[in-house]
Structures are given as structure tokens and as C-alpha cells.
Design a protein around this motif. Structure first.
Motif, PDB file in Angstrom:
ATOM      1  N   PRO A 108       0.471  22.037  18.506  1.00  0.00           N
ATOM      2  CA  PRO A 108      -0.307  23.220  18.130  1.00  0.00           C
ATOM      3  C   PRO A 108      -0.578  23.348  16.638  1.00  0.00           C
ATOM      4  O   PRO A 108      -1.317  24.248  16.219  1.00  0.00           O
ATOM      5  CB  PRO A 108       0.583  24.377  18.603  1.00  0.00           C
ATOM      6  N   TYR A 109       0.006  22.452  15.825  1.00  0.00           N
ATOM      7  CA  TYR A 109      -0.111  22.590  14.377  1.00  0.00           C
ATOM      8  C   TYR A 109      -1.180  21.639  13.837  1.00  0.00           C
ATOM      9  O   TYR A 109      -1.068  20.420  13.938  1.00  0.00           O
ATOM     10  CB  TYR A 109       1.242  22.311  13.712  1.00  0.00           C
ATOM     11  N   ALA A 110      -2.214  22.225  13.266  1.00  0.00           N
ATOM     12  CA  ALA A 110      -3.350  21.445  12.776  1.00  0.00           C
ATOM     13  C   ALA A 110      -2.987  20.677  11.504  1.00  0.00           C
ATOM     14  O   ALA A 110      -2.048  21.050  10.785  1.00  0.00           O
ATOM     15  CB  ALA A 110      -4.523  22.384  12.483  1.00  0.00           C
ATOM     16  N   PRO A 111      -3.721  19.604  11.195  1.00  0.00           N
ATOM     17  CA  PRO A 111      -3.498  18.882   9.941  1.00  0.00           C
ATOM     18  C   PRO A 111      -3.678  19.807   8.736  1.00  0.00           C
ATOM     19  O   PRO A 111      -4.468  20.759   8.777  1.00  0.00           O
ATOM     20  CB  PRO A 111      -4.572  17.792   9.955  1.00  0.00           C
ATOM     21  N   SER A 112      -2.947  19.524   7.671  1.00  0.00           N
ATOM     22  CA  SER A 112      -3.043  20.332   6.457  1.00  0.00           C
ATOM     23  C   SER A 112      -4.387  20.106   5.773  1.00  0.00           C
ATOM     24  O   SER A 112      -5.055  19.086   5.997  1.00  0.00           O
ATOM     25  CB  SER A 112      -1.921  19.948   5.493  1.00  0.00           C
ATOM     26  N   PRO A 113      -4.810  21.023   4.916  1.00  0.00           N
ATOM     27  CA  PRO A 113      -6.046  20.808   4.151  1.00  0.00           C
ATOM     28  C   PRO A 113      -6.013  19.508   3.344  1.00  0.00           C
ATOM     29  O   PRO A 113      -7.039  18.837   3.205  1.00  0.00           O
ATOM     30  CB  PRO A 113      -6.119  22.039   3.250  1.00  0.00           C
ATOM     31  N   ALA A 114      -4.827  19.160   2.823  1.00  0.00           N
ATOM     32  CA  ALA A 114      -4.720  17.931   2.037  1.00  0.00           C
ATOM     33  C   ALA A 114      -4.996  16.702   2.896  1.00  0.00           C
ATOM     34  O   ALA A 114      -5.712  15.778   2.483  1.00  0.00           O
ATOM     35  CB  ALA A 114      -3.337  17.831   1.394  1.00  0.00           C
ATOM     36  N   LEU A 115      -4.454  16.689   4.111  1.00  0.00           N
ATOM     37  CA  LEU A 115      -4.688  15.564   5.002  1.00  0.00           C
ATOM     38  C   LEU A 115      -6.146  15.540   5.459  1.00  0.00           C
ATOM     39  O   LEU A 115      -6.779  14.478   5.508  1.00  0.00           O
ATOM     40  CB  LEU A 115      -3.759  15.638   6.211  1.00  0.00           C
ATOM     41  N   ALA A 116      -6.685  16.705   5.791  1.00  0.00           N
ATOM     42  CA  ALA A 116      -8.081  16.779   6.209  1.00  0.00           C
ATOM     43  C   ALA A 116      -8.997  16.238   5.117  1.00  0.00           C
ATOM     44  O   ALA A 116      -9.963  15.509   5.400  1.00  0.00           O
ATOM     45  CB  ALA A 116      -8.451  18.216   6.560  1.00  0.00           C
ATOM     46  N   LYS A 117      -8.692  16.567   3.864  1.00  0.00           N
ATOM     47  CA  LYS A 117      -9.508  16.066   2.755  1.00  0.00           C
ATOM     48  C   LYS A 117      -9.353  14.554   2.597  1.00  0.00           C
ATOM     49  O   LYS A 117     -10.331  13.838   2.340  1.00  0.00           O
ATOM     50  CB  LYS A 117      -9.133  16.767   1.453  1.00  0.00           C
ATOM     51  N   ALA A 118      -8.121  14.066   2.756  1.00  0.00           N
ATOM     52  CA  ALA A 118      -7.892  12.627   2.629  1.00  0.00           C
ATOM     53  C   ALA A 118      -8.666  11.862   3.697  1.00  0.00           C
ATOM     54  O   ALA A 118      -9.245  10.802   3.424  1.00  0.00           O
ATOM     55  CB  ALA A 118      -6.399  12.322   2.729  1.00  0.00           C
ATOM     56  N   ILE A 119      -8.684  12.400   4.917  1.00  0.00           N
ATOM     57  CA  ILE A 119      -9.459  11.760   5.986  1.00  0.00           C
ATOM     58  C   ILE A 119     -10.947  11.816   5.672  1.00  0.00           C
ATOM     59  O   ILE A 119     -11.669  10.816   5.819  1.00  0.00           O
ATOM     60  CB  ILE A 119      -9.164  12.440   7.338  1.00  0.00           C
ATOM     61  N   ALA A 120     -11.410  12.979   5.215  1.00  0.00           N
ATOM     62  CA  ALA A 120     -12.835  13.132   4.890  1.00  0.00           C
ATOM     63  C   ALA A 120     -13.248  12.179   3.774  1.00  0.00           C
ATOM     64  O   ALA A 120     -14.329  11.566   3.831  1.00  0.00           O
ATOM     65  CB  ALA A 120     -13.126  14.570   4.493  1.00  0.00           C
ATOM     66  N   ASP A 121     -12.399  12.033   2.765  1.00  0.00           N
ATOM     67  CA  ASP A 121     -12.715  11.121   1.666  1.00  0.00           C
ATOM     68  C   ASP A 121     -12.801   9.680   2.154  1.00  0.00           C
ATOM     69  O   ASP A 121     -13.711   8.927   1.766  1.00  0.00           O
ATOM     70  CB  ASP A 121     -11.652  11.237   0.570  1.00  0.00           C
ATOM     71  N   ARG A 122     -11.865   9.304   3.011  1.00  0.00           N
ATOM     72  CA  ARG A 122     -11.863   7.926   3.519  1.00  0.00           C
ATOM     73  C   ARG A 122     -13.073   7.691   4.428  1.00  0.00           C
ATOM     74  O   ARG A 122     -13.729   6.632   4.370  1.00  0.00           O
ATOM     75  CB  ARG A 122     -10.567   7.667   4.289  1.00  0.00           C
TER      76      ARG A 122
END
Length: 362
Positions: free
Chosen positions: A37-51
Motif C-alpha cells: 500500500p505504500y507508494a514510491p517516494s518522490p525521490a524514487l519517482a524522480k529517479a525513475i523519471a530521469d532515467r
């Protein structure tokens, strides 16, 4: 059952089937598909988006069809968990564990396949779709696996593929690595250990058996504990000969560049993504205790869900009553049982209070 038109040459053994899938319905608490139930953190979401932005610049080209970087990272992840020494030759990645199951049937389904039901319903369904004869093995009345009986069934039926699911879905019960080794030692054919929920269990992984027993293969996923269900990434840990066979049946470029990129980043953030596992274990035990206090029967679980019974009304009626009050759980087709995924604190509280209200109105 679908009424297929007469002109449609659908295979006869598929005509009576219904598509697999849990209901996707609006609810305040969605607790039916065993997601984290716990979504990825903003930091992880940004890292994925950057990649992904980097990868997007070359989307005119096919992805690495062998996914070598991802498979190497997955090997490192498994080695860190289990003290093994695998490399990319021992790993194969696919679009969720279901594609891996399908590929195993396609590569090794020349004989029969055996599983001990109730268990993951996609095992027999994919067997049917790939035209592999499926044999339903038996469990004890409490749904636990009798190891000696399982060995006898395997030795009697001599399946090409034997499936052991631990923790088992939908029951949550686990099989120890010593029990799996006993099965591996006394049986032939491939022993497929489906560990989709392994991170929620304290049992040693069956990957530790592969070097000694090369016919043991282990399926895992990033959909559950890794909180990465939306990416659809599963993987197989096995002897290199098994992995080589997967390349015979895979579709060309089956794993997109975007999926590979997201998976690589997620493995870099593995500590964050797996950081909620301990909390979910604690919450699972708390919810189980609350259900027991309500007079219900709960199957001991080593996963992130609970199978419970002991209510007086039909399970379909209770499922609908819960949904009408905003809580979506799972009717897994076992008479008198329902399954709930462990959610966050607010979802768990709503589940318990709603269930109490429904049972009080029976």
C-alpha cells in the motif's frame, strides 16, 4: 460463460474459460490484490523519471533483448539476500511472474504439471492455455502442505513440472527450505518454487538449493514487497541451462527499455522499497489478532494477506456488504473464506470496523 460466435475458431479447451482478474472497483480501501500500500517516494519517482527520460531519447531502437544490466542487478540483489553467488546467467526477467510461468510451461510442458491446490490460480490456467495437462495435488484440510504426501503424489504422477508456492496464495502458509530440499532430493522433473511473497516470510529462500539441486527453479516478483506492481517485472532464478531454455520460447525484445530502466533504478533503491516489509508484517499480525478476537478463524500467514473464515453469512454476501461500505477484499472461490490484503493503518482500521459492522448486522 462467454457465448462465442460459431465462426470464431477458438480452441475448444478455452471456450469454457473466463479471463483471470480481480475486480477493479472504486472503494475507499482497496485490499484485494496483495499490493504493497505504500507508494514510491518522490525521490524514487524522480529517479525513475530521469532515467526514463534518458531512455526515451533512444526509443527508436530496440531494447537490450537480453536485459543484461537488469539481470546482473537482480543477481546482486538475490546474492545480498541469500548469500549466493549468482550472476546474470542464473537470472531471467520478464513481464511479471506470470510470463515466467507461461514460459516454463512452453519450454518444459511436454509432460504433465502438478500443483497442490488451493494455490495460485494462474498455474492451472496458464497450463490450460499452453495445452499442458494439469494435475491437482492435495493438501491437508487446514490447507498446509503434507510433505510426505506431496512426495508420494509426485513420485506417483511423475510430472515434468511440480509447483510449490511459498508463502502460498491464497492461504499465506509457508514451506520451509528443509521441506523443499526433501522434495527436491526425492523427486525428478523441475521443481518450481513460486516465491512471489518471499520477502514477507522469515523462511530461507529456495534459491539456496539451486547449486546442489539444479532442477530447482525459483520464481520471484517485484510486484509485492517491492511495491512495484505497476511496472510488471518478475524474474526467475535457476541453473544456467534453465535460463538458456527461456531464450528459446521468449518473444523477441519481450522486455521494454522502459521496464528495464525502471527496474534498474528500483534495485538501486531496494532498501527504501523494502523498508515497509517489517511494518506490513507487524500490521498483518495485528489484524490477524483482531480477526481472532472477533471470533473468526485465520489461517496463519507468512505473507501480506490473511485468509479468514468463521462468519455465518455466505462469503459472496459478506464480500458485497463490505464493498457497499467502501472496502474491497477478495472472494478467492473457497467456500466460507475471504482474503484481505494488509493495507496502511487507515485501511486496516476501516477494514476491521467495517467487517465488525457487517457481521453485527447478519
Amino acid at each position: 460463460m462467454n457465448q462465442w460466435p460459431a465462426w470464431l475458431p477458438l480452441r475448444q479447451n478455452l471456450r469454457e474459460l473466463s479471463p483471470y482478474g480481480a475486480p477493479q472497483l472504486p472503494a475507499d480501501a482497496v485490499m484485494n490484490t496483495n499490493e504493497n500500500p505504500y507508494a514510491p517516494s518522490p525521490a524514487l519517482a524522480k529517479a525513475i523519471a530521469d532515467r526514463v527520460s534518458e531512455v526515451a531519447l533512444t526509443l527508436n531502437r530496440y531494447p537490450d533483448r537480453d536485459a543484461v544490466v537488469l539481470r546482473t542487478k537482480l543477481a546482486g540483489f538475490i546474492n545480498g539476500l541469500s548469500g549466493t553467488d549468482f550472476d546474470a546467467k542464473n537470472l531471467w526477467a520478464a513481464n511479471g511472474s506470470n510470463e515466467i510461468i507461461q514460459s516454463l510451461f512452453m519450454a518444459f510442458g511436454g509432460g504433465t504439471a502438478l500443483g497442490f491446490t488451493p494455490s495460485y490460480s494462474m498455474h492451472p490456467l496458464i497450463a490450460k492455455v499452453t495445452q499442458v495437462q494439469w494435475l491437482n495435488g492435495s493438501r491437508r484440510e487446514d490447507f498446509s502442505l503434507d510433505i510426505d504426501s506431496a512426495i508420494s503424489q509426485i513420485q506417483r504422477d511423475k510430472p515434468t513440472l511440480t509447483f510449490i508456492t511459498t508463502p502460498n496464495n491464497p492461504t499465506g502458509s509457508a514451506v520451509t527450505v528443509d521441506e523443499i530440499e526433501k522434495i527436491a532430493r526425492l523427486t525428478s522433473g523441475l521443481l518450481v518454487v513460486d516465491e512471489a511473497y518471499a520477502e514477507f516470510s522469515e523462511e530461507t529462500s529456495a534459491v539456496t538449493l539451486i547449486k546442489k539441486y539444479p532442477h530447482v527453479v525459483v520464481i520471484r516478483t517485484m510486484s509485492k514487497a517491492f511495491a512495484f506492481a505497476g511496472v510488471r517485472l518478475g524474474y526467475l532464478v535457476a541453473d544456467p541451462a534453465v535460463i538458456d531454455a527461456m531464450f528459446l520460447v521468449r518473444l523477441p525484445y519481450h522486455l521494454s527499455a522502459l521496464t528495464q530502466a525502471a527496474g534498474e533504478v528500483a534495485l538501486d533503491y531496494k532498501d527504501e522499497l523494502l523498508g515497509t516489509v517489517a511494518q506490513l508484517r507487524t500490521d498483518r499480525d495485528r489484524v490477524a489478532a483482531q480477526l481472532t478476537e472477533m471470533g473468526l478463524n485465520v489461517i496463519p500467514s507468512a505473507s501480506n494477506f490473511l485468509l479468514f473464515s468463521g462468519f455465518d453469512m455466505p462469503s459472496a454476501q459478506l464480500w458485497q456488504a463490505m464493498l457497499d461500505r467502501g472496502v474491497l477484499i477478495r472472494d478467492v472461490g473457497l467456500l466460507g473464506y475471504l482474503r484481505v490484503t494488509i493495507g496502511n493503518e487507515a485501511e486496516n482500521t476501516k477494514f476491521i470496523t467495517t467487517l465488525s459492522a457487517c457481521l453485527g448486522e447478519k
